[in-house]
Design a protein around this motif. Structure first.
Motif, PDB file in Angstrom:
ATOM      1  N   ASN A 195     -34.888  46.399 -72.551  1.00 21.09           N
ATOM      2  CA  ASN A 195     -35.704  47.922 -73.081  1.00 21.09           C
ATOM      3  C   ASN A 195     -36.942  47.611 -72.529  1.00 21.09           C
ATOM      4  O   ASN A 195     -37.089  46.891 -72.333  1.00 21.09           O
ATOM      5  CB  ASN A 195     -35.398  48.318 -74.160  1.00 21.09           C
ATOM      6  N   THR A 223     -34.427  51.105 -70.271  1.00 19.15           N
ATOM      7  CA  THR A 223     -33.783  51.540 -71.540  1.00 19.15           C
ATOM      8  C   THR A 223     -34.936  51.802 -72.136  1.00 19.15           C
ATOM      9  O   THR A 223     -35.918  51.008 -72.613  1.00 19.15           O
ATOM     10  CB  THR A 223     -32.971  51.708 -72.464  1.00 19.15           C
ATOM     11  N   ARG A 224     -36.159  53.606 -72.573  1.00 19.09           N
ATOM     12  CA  ARG A 224     -36.913  53.948 -73.057  1.00 19.09           C
ATOM     13  C   ARG A 224     -37.051  54.138 -74.467  1.00 19.09           C
ATOM     14  O   ARG A 224     -37.758  55.536 -73.985  1.00 19.09           O
ATOM     15  CB  ARG A 224     -37.774  54.385 -71.972  1.00 19.09           C
ATOM     16  N   VAL A 229     -34.317  56.639 -69.499  1.00 15.90           N
ATOM     17  CA  VAL A 229     -33.572  55.094 -68.377  1.00 15.90           C
ATOM     18  C   VAL A 229     -34.111  55.005 -67.523  1.00 15.90           C
ATOM     19  O   VAL A 229     -34.536  56.155 -66.423  1.00 15.90           O
ATOM     20  CB  VAL A 229     -32.150  55.000 -68.853  1.00 15.90           C
ATOM     21  N   SER A 243     -32.638  61.323 -71.926  1.00 22.30           N
ATOM     22  CA  SER A 243     -31.872  60.539 -73.138  1.00 22.30           C
ATOM     23  C   SER A 243     -31.596  62.421 -73.363  1.00 22.30           C
ATOM     24  O   SER A 243     -31.937  63.260 -72.830  1.00 22.30           O
ATOM     25  CB  SER A 243     -33.107  60.365 -74.114  1.00 22.30           C
ATOM     26  N   GLY A 256     -29.224  51.197 -77.723  1.00 25.21           N
ATOM     27  CA  GLY A 256     -29.098  50.013 -76.929  1.00 25.21           C
ATOM     28  C   GLY A 256     -27.723  49.737 -76.387  1.00 25.21           C
ATOM     29  O   GLY A 256     -27.419  49.331 -74.826  1.00 25.21           O
ATOM     30  N   PHE A 259     -25.560  51.889 -74.909  1.00 25.75           N
ATOM     31  CA  PHE A 259     -26.347  53.192 -73.547  1.00 25.75           C
ATOM     32  C   PHE A 259     -24.982  51.248 -72.739  1.00 25.75           C
ATOM     33  O   PHE A 259     -24.806  52.141 -71.392  1.00 25.75           O
ATOM     34  CB  PHE A 259     -27.154  52.878 -73.718  1.00 25.75           C
ATOM     35  N   ARG A 260     -25.501  51.352 -73.136  1.00 27.79           N
ATOM     36  CA  ARG A 260     -25.260  49.718 -71.821  1.00 27.79           C
ATOM     37  C   ARG A 260     -23.399  50.055 -71.181  1.00 27.79           C
ATOM     38  O   ARG A 260     -22.818  49.505 -70.511  1.00 27.79           O
ATOM     39  CB  ARG A 260     -25.308  48.166 -72.166  1.00 27.79           C
ATOM     40  N   ALA A 277     -25.061  56.643 -66.255  1.00 23.99           N
ATOM     41  CA  ALA A 277     -26.472  56.209 -67.136  1.00 23.99           C
ATOM     42  C   ALA A 277     -26.202  57.857 -68.134  1.00 23.99           C
ATOM     43  O   ALA A 277     -26.861  57.432 -69.395  1.00 23.99           O
ATOM     44  CB  ALA A 277     -28.113  56.403 -66.496  1.00 23.99           C
ATOM     45  N   CYS A 281     -26.282  57.347 -72.307  1.00 23.04           N
ATOM     46  CA  CYS A 281     -27.329  58.216 -72.962  1.00 23.04           C
ATOM     47  C   CYS A 281     -26.543  59.065 -73.957  1.00 23.04           C
ATOM     48  O   CYS A 281     -27.158  59.116 -74.919  1.00 23.04           O
ATOM     49  CB  CYS A 281     -28.767  58.727 -72.621  1.00 23.04           C
TER      50      CYS A 281
END
Length: 327
Positions: A195, A223-224, A229, A243, A256, A259-260, A277, A281
């Motif tokens: 992150n 990730t933000r 991302v 996102s 997170g 997301f992965r 991605a 998201c």
């Protein structure tokens, strides 16, 4: 495609603090913090980095192999993971210790303060990834998630020796790892996940600037949170992916990890990094809208509609076939 997910298996104790942590911190006194937060809510759920990512992959129609160590109280969690399509054959069940505990408090700004007790996770190093490789007929990808540090290092070494692609995700363990350990986990990974905060911490731990990290990995995915991302590599332009808006934020823990799962499901089934991605998201948003990291259900039509709304028809059409086998 055979994906092994190594990482923690845990019981999550999730609490909510109706305020902001930042308002309780005194400037100039951070070296001696002594605080207690009165939480309004406690939810006990099944979790763990490895289990969360494996659950997400299973929910998207894959059959990941979970590699980790759990405790005497694992039976119910085991049943849940198997029902989601996760192969738990290689979960080591301790005969003496309970499953790891994750205790996390979240404030009104979605900031979190957490503590993790290893418990049975301390035995994860007793699992031999080479045995998993032989029993499954061959691994195509190993994700190295937060786990017992020695297990993370051993799994990484064996995966490289077996010439299996590695996705490095040291996350919470960055606070515990030494410089050499962090470098070992990162160097040679095909994908690196952090992150935004961990990205800075990883550079501090390794002593490597961002460009040096990129020279040593294939792709670095950061990730933000609500800002989306960032996907970076040494030989291609950086990609920014926004996102997927959440209808409501119930609890951020595990977003997170979801997301992965979505990202890896996408890239292993030949989506572009950008669309992988986007899928990640969308899956992360399902977690944000639920309390608990493995409480959501993937409905293909709903997920495609969210992707369509956030990224447009073209992205939705490209991602939709990947979800053909999902309810």
């Amino acid at each position: 495609m055979c994906i092994a997910v190594t990482g923690s298996i845990a019981t999550d104790h999730l609490m909510a603090f109706p305020g902001r942590f930042s308002e309780q911190l005194l400037t100039g006194r951070l070296e001696h913090v002594s605080l207690s937060f009165l939480a309004d809510r406690l939810d006990v759920r099944r979790g763990g980095v490895g289990a969360n990512i494996a659950f997400g992959l299973g929910s998207l129609g894959l059959r990941p192999v979970l590699v980790g160590s759990a405790g005497l109280d694992f039976a119910e969690h085991d049943a849940l993971l198997r029902s989601a399509g996760v192969d738990t054959t290689w979960v080591r069940v301790s005969d003496a210790l309970h499953t790891a505990r994750f205790v996390c408090t979240t404030d009104d700004d979605q900031n979190q303060i957490a503590t993790f007790y290893a418990g049975a996770m301390a035995e994860a190093g007793k699992i031999d990834l080479a045995d998993v490789q032989r029993a499954t007929g061959g691994l195509d990808l190993v994700l190295i998630g937060a786990d017992d540090p020695q297990a993370m290092l051993r799994h990484t070494r064996i995966a490289h020796d077996l010439d299996v692609d590695v996705a490095a995700d040291p996350s919470q363990q960055l606070a515990r790892l030494t410089t050499e350990q962090t470098r070992t986990l990162v160097d040679g990974a095909r994908w690196l996940f952090t992150n935004e905060y961990e990205a800075g911490l990883l550079q501090k731990r390794t002593g490597w600037a961002a460009q040096e990290v990129l020279r040593r990995v294939g792709v670095w995915v950061t990730t933000r949170g609500s800002d989306g991302v960032t996907i970076a590599s040494a030989d291609a332009a950086t990609v920014e992916v926004p996102s997927v808006p959440a209808e409501t934020i119930a609890e951020p823990t595990g977003a997170g990890d979801a997301f992965r799962a979505g990202f890896l499901a996408g890239v292993t089934q030949e989506l572009t990094y950008q669309n992988a991605a986007r899928l990640g998201c969308a899956l992360a948003t399902l977690v944000l809208e639920s309390v608990g990291t493995q409480e959501y259900k993937v409905v293909a039509a709903d997920l495609v509609a969210r992707i369509d709304g956030a990224y447009g028809h073209a992205a939705a059409r490209e991602i939709e076939p990947l979800l053909a086998g999902v309810a």
